[in-house]
Motif scaffolding. Structure first.
Motif, PDB file in Angstrom:
ATOM      1  N   VAL A 134       1.232   8.918  -6.248  1.00  0.00           N
ATOM      2  CA  VAL A 134       2.015  10.469  -5.971  1.00  0.00           C
ATOM      3  C   VAL A 134       2.761  10.866  -6.842  1.00  0.00           C
ATOM      4  O   VAL A 134       2.979  11.982  -7.590  1.00  0.00           O
TER       5      VAL A 134
ATOM      6  N   TYR B 124       0.838   3.949  -3.113  1.00  0.00           N
ATOM      7  CA  TYR B 124       0.797   5.341  -2.814  1.00  0.00           C
ATOM      8  C   TYR B 124       1.810   6.162  -3.215  1.00  0.00           C
ATOM      9  O   TYR B 124       1.622   7.405  -3.793  1.00  0.00           O
TER      10      TYR B 124
ATOM     11  N   GLY C  26       0.822  -1.264  -0.204  1.00  0.00           N
ATOM     12  CA  GLY C  26       0.024  -0.140   0.040  1.00  0.00           C
ATOM     13  C   GLY C  26       0.734   1.263  -0.009  1.00  0.00           C
ATOM     14  O   GLY C  26       0.583   2.129  -0.677  1.00  0.00           O
TER      15      GLY C  26
END
Length: 136
Positions: free
Chosen positions: A44, A40, A36
């Motif tokens: 980004v 992420y 995760g």
């Protein structure tokens, strides 16, 4: 009957997974959290790469109009320059009165000038005009 079998098989699934998987649950939770975090950070990074640059709100100064005359409205007189109070050297002199700019008389426009101004203002609509229209 089919639902009962399906429910029984689904209830037996977690114990079967615990038997077949050799490590503890904490390891799998740690792996899931790590994926995760990596996902992420990758998301980004990709969004930052494809994001449009920030909008600059600084206004660029406009070039001065020649002679102070508005080139769109024919026959308009230039507005009188406004003196800044900082330029006055003696405080005893009263500040000059600010007069509003003269309003052009709209009756002096001809139909051709009105059509020319309309075509410049609305080029998409002017492109759709056909022969026989009033401003063709």
């Amino acid at each position: 009957m089919k639902r009962a079998r399906l429910r029984q098989r689904l209830q037996q699934l977690p114990p079967w997974l615990e038997k077949t998987l050799p490590a503890e649950r904490n390891f799998y939770v740690l792996v899931a959290v790590a994926f995760g975090v990596v996902g992420y950070l990758a998301g980004v990074s990709l969004l930052g790469r494809f994001e449009s640059p920030p909008i600059s709100l600084d206004e660029t100064p406009l070039p001065p109009v020649e002679g102070g005359v508005n080139p769109v409205l024919p026959g308009t007189a230039p507005a009188e320059p406004i003196n800044d109070p900082a330029e006055l050297t003696t405080p005893s002199v009263p500040a000059p009165e600010i007069k509003p700019a003269p309003v052009p008389d709209r009756s002096e426009f001809t139909e051709a000038e009105n059509c020319r101004i309309w075509k410049r203002t609305f080029p998409e609509a002017a492109a759709k005009l056909k022969p026989g229209d009033s401003c063709y």
